[in-house]
Design a protein around this motif. Sequence first.
Motif, PDB file in Angstrom:
ATOM      1  N   SER A   1      59.505 -93.017  -5.876  1.00  0.00           N
ATOM      2  CA  SER A   1      58.935 -92.067  -4.906  1.00  0.00           C
ATOM      3  C   SER A   1      59.903 -91.824  -3.763  1.00  0.00           C
ATOM      4  N   LEU A   2      59.744 -90.668  -3.141  1.00  0.00           N
ATOM      5  CA  LEU A   2      60.597 -90.324  -2.000  1.00  0.00           C
ATOM      6  C   LEU A   2      60.484 -91.372  -0.902  1.00  0.00           C
ATOM      7  N   ALA A   3      59.271 -91.832  -0.652  1.00  0.00           N
ATOM      8  CA  ALA A   3      59.074 -92.843   0.400  1.00  0.00           C
ATOM      9  C   ALA A   3      59.885 -94.095   0.101  1.00  0.00           C
ATOM     10  N   THR A   4      59.925 -94.485  -1.156  1.00  0.00           N
ATOM     11  CA  THR A   4      60.686 -95.683  -1.514  1.00  0.00           C
ATOM     12  C   THR A   4      62.183 -95.455  -1.353  1.00  0.00           C
ATOM     13  N   VAL A   5      62.641 -94.260  -1.662  1.00  0.00           N
ATOM     14  CA  VAL A   5      64.057 -93.967  -1.448  1.00  0.00           C
ATOM     15  C   VAL A   5      64.400 -94.127   0.035  1.00  0.00           C
ATOM     16  N   TYR A   6      63.602 -93.539   0.897  1.00  0.00           N
ATOM     17  CA  TYR A   6      63.827 -93.697   2.339  1.00  0.00           C
ATOM     18  C   TYR A   6      63.743 -95.169   2.742  1.00  0.00           C
ATOM     19  N   ASN A   7      62.679 -95.841   2.299  1.00  0.00           N
ATOM     20  CA  ASN A   7      62.511 -97.253   2.666  1.00  0.00           C
ATOM     21  C   ASN A   7      63.710 -98.084   2.235  1.00  0.00           C
ATOM     22  N   THR A   8      64.157 -97.844   1.021  1.00  0.00           N
ATOM     23  CA  THR A   8      65.249 -98.662   0.480  1.00  0.00           C
ATOM     24  C   THR A   8      66.553 -98.380   1.202  1.00  0.00           C
ATOM     25  N   VAL A   9      66.828 -97.111   1.451  1.00  0.00           N
ATOM     26  CA  VAL A   9      68.057 -96.787   2.187  1.00  0.00           C
ATOM     27  C   VAL A   9      68.037 -97.456   3.560  1.00  0.00           C
ATOM     28  N   HIS A  10      66.906 -97.413   4.220  1.00  0.00           N
ATOM     29  CA  HIS A  10      66.821 -98.062   5.535  1.00  0.00           C
ATOM     30  C   HIS A  10      66.993 -99.580   5.424  1.00  0.00           C
ATOM     31  N   ALA A  11      66.374-100.141   4.406  1.00  0.00           N
ATOM     32  CA  ALA A  11      66.519-101.596   4.205  1.00  0.00           C
ATOM     33  C   ALA A  11      67.977-101.946   3.967  1.00  0.00           C
ATOM     34  N   PHE A  12      68.657-101.145   3.156  1.00  0.00           N
ATOM     35  CA  PHE A  12      70.055-101.429   2.848  1.00  0.00           C
ATOM     36  C   PHE A  12      70.940-101.229   4.072  1.00  0.00           C
ATOM     37  N   ILE A  13      70.615-100.280   4.916  1.00  0.00           N
ATOM     38  CA  ILE A  13      71.378-100.130   6.163  1.00  0.00           C
ATOM     39  C   ILE A  13      71.196-101.377   7.026  1.00  0.00           C
ATOM     40  N   ASN A  14      69.955-101.832   7.145  1.00  0.00           N
ATOM     41  CA  ASN A  14      69.708-103.036   7.952  1.00  0.00           C
ATOM     42  C   ASN A  14      70.467-104.246   7.424  1.00  0.00           C
ATOM     43  N   LYS A  15      70.590-104.329   6.116  1.00  0.00           N
ATOM     44  CA  LYS A  15      71.308-105.450   5.527  1.00  0.00           C
ATOM     45  C   LYS A  15      72.813-105.230   5.513  1.00  0.00           C
ATOM     46  N   GLY A  16      73.256-104.046   5.914  1.00  0.00           N
ATOM     47  CA  GLY A  16      74.691-103.781   5.969  1.00  0.00           C
ATOM     48  C   GLY A  16      75.285-103.325   4.649  1.00  0.00           C
ATOM     49  N   TYR A  17      74.441-102.890   3.702  1.00  0.00           N
ATOM     50  CA  TYR A  17      74.959-102.424   2.413  1.00  0.00           C
ATOM     51  C   TYR A  17      75.244-100.931   2.414  1.00  0.00           C
ATOM     52  N   LEU A  18      74.778-100.262   3.445  1.00  0.00           N
ATOM     53  CA  LEU A  18      75.036 -98.826   3.616  1.00  0.00           C
ATOM     54  C   LEU A  18      75.297 -98.567   5.088  1.00  0.00           C
ATOM     55  N   LYS A  19      76.008 -97.473   5.336  1.00  0.00           N
ATOM     56  CA  LYS A  19      76.230 -97.043   6.717  1.00  0.00           C
ATOM     57  C   LYS A  19      75.742 -95.610   6.868  1.00  0.00           C
ATOM     58  N   GLU A  20      75.185 -95.293   8.011  1.00  0.00           N
ATOM     59  CA  GLU A  20      74.807 -93.915   8.297  1.00  0.00           C
ATOM     60  C   GLU A  20      75.972 -93.228   8.994  1.00  0.00           C
ATOM     61  N   ILE A  21      76.248 -91.998   8.571  1.00  0.00           N
ATOM     62  CA  ILE A  21      77.348 -91.225   9.156  1.00  0.00           C
ATOM     63  C   ILE A  21      76.755 -90.017   9.854  1.00  0.00           C
ATOM     64  N   PRO A  22      76.736 -90.005  11.174  1.00  0.00           N
ATOM     65  CA  PRO A  22      76.154 -88.864  11.889  1.00  0.00           C
ATOM     66  C   PRO A  22      77.182 -87.748  12.012  1.00  0.00           C
ATOM     67  N   ILE A  23      77.154 -86.851  11.052  1.00  0.00           N
ATOM     68  CA  ILE A  23      78.137 -85.769  11.077  1.00  0.00           C
ATOM     69  C   ILE A  23      77.456 -84.428  11.230  1.00  0.00           C
ATOM     70  N   LYS A  24      76.254 -84.331  10.748  1.00  0.00           N
ATOM     71  CA  LYS A  24      75.451 -83.137  10.979  1.00  0.00           C
ATOM     72  C   LYS A  24      74.129 -83.579  11.583  1.00  0.00           C
TER      73      LYS A  24
END
Lengths: 138, 138
Positions: A56-79
């Motif tokens: 589900s879309l909600a899980t995609v968002y949840n997981t991306v946020h979880a992975f950012i918190n754990k340092g497995y992803l970074k957010e790039i504010p470009i737009k």
Amino acid sequence: MVYADHYINKLRKSGLRPTKQRIKICEVLFDNDQTFHFTIKELVKIIENQAKIKVSLATVYNTVHAFINKGYLKEIPIKSSVSYYDTNTAHHHHFFDENDGRLIDINHSDVGPIDIQTKIPGKKIKSIEVFVKLEDQK
Amino acid sequence: MVYADHYINKLRKSGLRPTKQRIKICEVLFDNDQTFHFTIKELVKIIENQAKIKVSLATVYNTVHAFINKGYLKEIPIKSSVSYYDTNTAHHHHFFDENDGRLIDINHSDVGPIDIQTKIPGKKIKSIEVFVKLEDQK
DNA sequence: CCCTTAGTTTATAATAATTCTAATGTATCT
DNA sequence: AGATACATTAGAATTATTATAAACTAAGGG
Ligand SMILES: [Mn+2]
Ligand SMILES: [Mn+2]
Ligand SMILES: [Zn+2]
Ligand SMILES: [Zn+2]
């Protein structure tokens, strides 16, 4: 190609339960030779194409946020209209091609030392990121 | 302090009709000793406080976009949830204090030359911007 | 194993920033 | 003054993201 077991361990060690949704998202994100940049919309599309399971879309968002918190992803504010994420969590910089909205990594080692001569009292530098906008060569 | 006439001329020269809304927004944005950064929400609040006239939200958005097109404002993509704008259109860099979400200018001259050793075929560099994240000193 | 429980997924609703629409208003030109 | 293109506006629409709350499930203890 990494077996699911690897992600199961990684998730468990992070305090995240290894659900089939998270394992699939790990495979989609991290089973690649190259790191890459993506939006949530793009990630949803990749999952739909590769995966037999529905996420589900909600899980995609949840997981991306979880992975950012754990340092497995970074957010790039470009737009400012949409969030970009990066599977490359090393310290690095970016080209941004405004023509096609594409981000391209610049290795940390390919940028000379950056000398900031301004100081802010009570604050110290946490990170330095360089964004290089590109245009077509005339 | 600049008289409204100045902005009337500036707007006319830009091909923008000098409406009372645009003149007021010019005063709010450019009648300052210092340049500054703002969100649309903040700009609306400043206008409400300073101005006798009412300016609709749509006009605030329209005017900010018009001014960006004319080069009187710059957009600063620092957060993906909301657009930040800058009345400083000179080439410069930024500190970003994540604690309070505040942007602080770094003069171009306070940053040493930036050496990018990567090349993208067919593309050339349009601009280089440095973002320095700050944290509280221990 | 079977229970229990805390954590997770999900559909859906809510939020919030931004853009669109189309009617009304106004600066400008003749 | 009249015509016209441009601008403002309220409100609706759009879109990305977050919140809600019910159903589901991984993990651990018995
Ligand atoms: Mn990156
Ligand atoms: Mn600036
Ligand atoms: Zn990258
Ligand atoms: Zn600035």
